[in-house]
Design a protein around this motif. Structure first.
Motif, PDB file in Angstrom:
ATOM      1  N   LEU A  43      34.366  39.439  15.359  1.00 25.81           N
ATOM      2  CA  LEU A  43      35.387  40.080  14.538  1.00 25.81           C
ATOM      3  C   LEU A  43      36.666  40.289  15.345  1.00 25.81           C
ATOM      4  O   LEU A  43      37.781  39.995  14.873  1.00 25.81           O
ATOM      5  N   LEU A  65      32.768  39.868  10.298  1.00 21.74           N
ATOM      6  CA  LEU A  65      32.342  41.011   9.495  1.00 21.74           C
ATOM      7  C   LEU A  65      30.869  40.912   9.129  1.00 21.74           C
ATOM      8  O   LEU A  65      30.140  41.921   9.138  1.00 21.74           O
ATOM      9  N   THR A  67      40.169  46.131   7.855  1.00 20.08           N
ATOM     10  CA  THR A  67      40.307  44.815   8.488  1.00 20.08           C
ATOM     11  C   THR A  67      41.227  43.918   7.672  1.00 20.08           C
ATOM     12  O   THR A  67      42.034  43.159   8.224  1.00 20.08           O
TER      13      THR A  67
END
Length: 744
Positions: A332, A368, A686
């Motif tokens: 990530l 993720l 995010t």
């Protein structure tokens, strides 16, 4: 084994029927959405191809196909905020190319219009629209040449002598038939991302439905292994149920799409609605969806029950897996770092930019998924550390023991929320940055002024006094300000950050007598006859796009008699803002100054044309958020039901020892709420980070937070998902009775 699997699926009692219906319903929803998106992509492609002829010349004609060239001048016009495409043509011979939808080009003194524009010409007062296009009505465009049934297109016939000397005119020998514009590719890319954002939660729901009562089914399959069934045979039996349900759901999805295809074609994916014939599925689409979705369901079922294949006794020998490690966050962070690297290093080509940003987004989405179990585990540990009641402690302990299972129920939601939050962040910022400045909104005189731009290099002819008087005589017109070219202006000059506004030479000159009639856009100094003014009477250089009556334009060292001999830069016609005044003034100006690529416009139209499509994408994104959250809620509900069926005996024993039913309900609710809320926060944050990095790299913008409506939409979707989960809680009372506590 297939027949045996069919018997278990179709005659396995209420539980098997419920599982079949849940999977079939999930697949039907996913297939319908997927077909809508695929049809939208096909529709955008066909729409682009229908309008390709308006973008210039096609391939050169072959030697055996002689052609007379045609002069073409393309421009845009506006009526009540609707954009009209105007094309002036002049054929040079009988073999000039003809665009699709027409049998011949209009001759001098003729025009042909699209059906939608013909209706406008018929219904609107002639002084507001029809008088812009003098000549005889020579026919109607056919559908083959119209990107949309609502397209407003007019083609006006001219003589070659009239068109050959016009600015931006081009001569073509063939008609373009293939469309592949950057805007179209971006729309198709957006729809493709939307398809992924929608289908992933549905596939996750299929996997969750397949896992319903997984523990007891695994024990039964293990028993089959003990009596001689091979791992392959058990896999076939476990996959038949999901395949049958997916096949039923796929057929239902095709049926739903067929039933609602006509109203769905009205949705303006690209800003305008489709022809019904363009909103269609190709044979490849039908085969890929019709065969691929049941196959994906079978694979999901096989993966969901893969633990059966450990060994015949593997079900009873399972141990708690090791806790996820922090390394899962690294992919990530790598995706975020990839996007951050391009800030200040934007690739020079469009393909390079797409590759850079899509690669970063793909790594983030993968990251993720990988980081999800670790985030769930840390959330469970946090809840356990703050627990003050047994329900929170039990729920946190179960999530900590199986964080992968807890995250799996909402893993599809991660992609949907990431994509949609990033899209909302980008659209909101672009809408704010490219929209009409607030200072301009405060000056209604300026925003309702019709402007003719003659260009800043050579300018245009002077406006006759008689014509200016005709404009002033239009009801609602308050003033006419001809702006002439300023000989002292340097078009290449760019003022620095600390430049003195008094030292900047404005590009235009205007008579103080004309400015006195419209004081809302500034005034002259006492005793001045000619003033230096901005091209559109706006302060472009210094970020003040709407000057007020208090602003004093600098006096120009140009005599009034010389001003009349200078070429025209712009003509600004100020009105009271009424539609009739605006369109009548626009019609007079367009008839007086034809053959210009850009028709008279309002300053507000300059900012608002691209924003309509952005707002439509924002609405579509908000719909995706709600749908994705509801699907995630269904997945959670299925997970809750499956978990309850698997834990009937432990929960029954807890009730026999005195644990209240309300406590058990809180346990189940917390097990669902922790991953749902945690994933929503992380995925949304995010998405905003990715949107900010993209905006900084591509447009040098800074992310602007979405409107409160976005947060209300997400909150409403989460509330709907929680309500769906709550609907499964009454099942606890029925399955945790004393009978369920006995040994089987």
């Amino acid at each position: 084994m297939i027949n045996f699997g069919l018997r278990l699926t179709l005659r396995g009692g209420r539980e098997a029927l419920t599982r079949l219906l849940v999977i079939a319903g999930a697949v039907a929803v996913g297939v319908t959405m997927l077909l809508v998106v695929l049809s939208g992509i096909n529709g955008v492609t066909s729409q682009d191809a229908r309008g390709a002829w308006m973008r210039g010349s096609g391939p050169a004609p072959t030697a055996g196909t002689p052609s007379d060239p045609v002069w073409v001048l393309s421009g845009t016009d506006t009526f009540h905020g609707k954009e009209i495409i105007r094309i002036d043509v002049a054929a040079t011979g009988p073999r000039s190319p003809v665009p699709p939808g027409l049998t011949r080009l209009p001759g001098p003194g003729e025009y042909v219009a699209s059906p939608a524009l013909r209706r406008l010409l018929r219904d609107a007062p002639a002084a507001e629209l029809a008088d812009r296009y003098p000549g005889r009505d020579a026919g109607t465009f056919g559908a083959a040449g119209l990107p949309s049934p609502d397209s407003l297109i007019i083609m006006v016939g001219r003589t070659p002598q009239e068109l050959s000397g016009a600015d931006n005119v081009q001569q073509i020998s063939s008609i373009a038939t293939a469309g592949d514009t950057y805007a179209t590719n971006m729309v198709k890319l957006t729809l493709g991302v939307i398809a992924v954002a929608l289908i992933i939660p549905v596939l996750t729901l299929i996997g969750m439905a397949t896992r319903m009562s997984a523990a007891r089914r695994e024990q039964r399959y293990a028993a089959m292994r003990l009596v001689g069934a091979t791992p392959k045979q058990v896999s076939v039996v476990s996959a038949v149920e999901a395949t049958v349900a997916a096949a039923i759901g796929t057929l239902l999805g095709f049926a739903l799409f067929t039933a609602f295809r006509s109203p769905l074609s009205e949705v303006p994916y690209s800003g305008v609605r489709f022809h019904l014939a363009d909103f269609r599925l190709s044979l490849t689409d039908v085969l890929v969806v019709g065969l691929g979705v049941p196959l994906a369901a079978a694979v999901a079922a096989r993966i969901a029950l893969r633990r059966v294949r450990i060994s015949p006794l593997g079900v009873s020998r399972r141990a708690t897996p090791a806790a996820p490690r922090a390394w899962r966050v690294l992919p990530l962070l790598a995706g975020i770092a990839e996007l951050a690297w391009f800030v200040g290093r934007r690739p020079p080509t469009v393909n390079g930019q797409l590759a850079a940003y899509l690669a970063g987004a793909a790594v983030i989405m993968l990251g993720l998924q990988i980081a999800g179990p670790w985030l769930t585990y840390r959330g469970a540990r946090l809840v356990a550390g703050q627990a003050r009641r047994p329900a929170a402690l039990i729920a946190a302990r179960r999530l900590a023991d199986d964080p992968k299972g807890g995250f799996r129920a909402v893993s599809g939601l991660v992609l949907a929320l990431f994509v949609t939050s990033a899209a909302i962040g980008i659209i909101t910022t672009m809408t704010a940055r490219q929209g009409m400045p607030e200072a301009m909104r405060r000056n209604p005189m300026l925003t309702s002024s019709v402007i003719v731009d003659f260009g800043s290099d050579e300018g245009g002819p002077a406006i006759p006094d008689a014509f200016a008087d005709r404009l002033r005589a239009v009801p609602g017109v308050r003033g006419v300000v001809p702006v002439h070219v300023n000989p002292a202006f340097d078009p290449h000059f760019q003022p620095g950050p600390g430049a003195d506004p008094a030292a900047v030479v404005e590009p235009g000159l205007a008579a103080c007598a004309d400015l006195a009639r419209v004081p809302d856009v500034g005034r002259c100094a006492p005793g001045a006859t000619v003033a230096e003014v901005a091209q559109e009477l706006t302060g472009e250089f210094f970020g003040d796009p709407a000057l007020t009556a208090a602003h004093v334009w600098r006096t120009a060292d140009v005599p009034a008699d010389r001003l009349e001999r200078l070429p025209m830069l712009t003509v600004v016609v100020t009105t009271d803002g009424s539609r009739g005044a605006i369109e009548r003034a626009r019609t007079l100006l367009e008839a007086a100054y034809p053959l210009r690529p850009y028709a008279p416009y309002l300053r507000t139209e300059f900012f608002s044309r691209d924003q309509r499509l952005l707002r439509q994408y924002q609405q579509l994104t908000e719909v995706i958020i709600v749908v994705s959250l509801i699907i995630a809620g269904c997945g959670l509900a299925v997970s809750v039901v499956g978990g309850l069926n698997d834990r009937k005996r432990p929960f029954s024993l807890l009730r026999l020892t005195g644990v209240q039913l309300s406590t058990l309900r809180r346990v189940v609710a917390l097990e669902s709420a922790v991953p749902l809320l945690g994933v929503a926060v992380v995925a949304t944050a995010t998405g905003f980070v990715a949107a900010d990095l993209f905006l900084r790299a591509q447009l040098r913008y800074t992310l602007r937070p979405p409107d409160p409506g976005y947060y209300l939409t997400v909150g409403g979707g989460l509330a709907a998902a929680a309500a769906i989960v709550a609907s499964a809680l009454p099942l606890l009372r029925r399955i945790t009775g004393p009978d369920s506590a006995r040994n089987e």
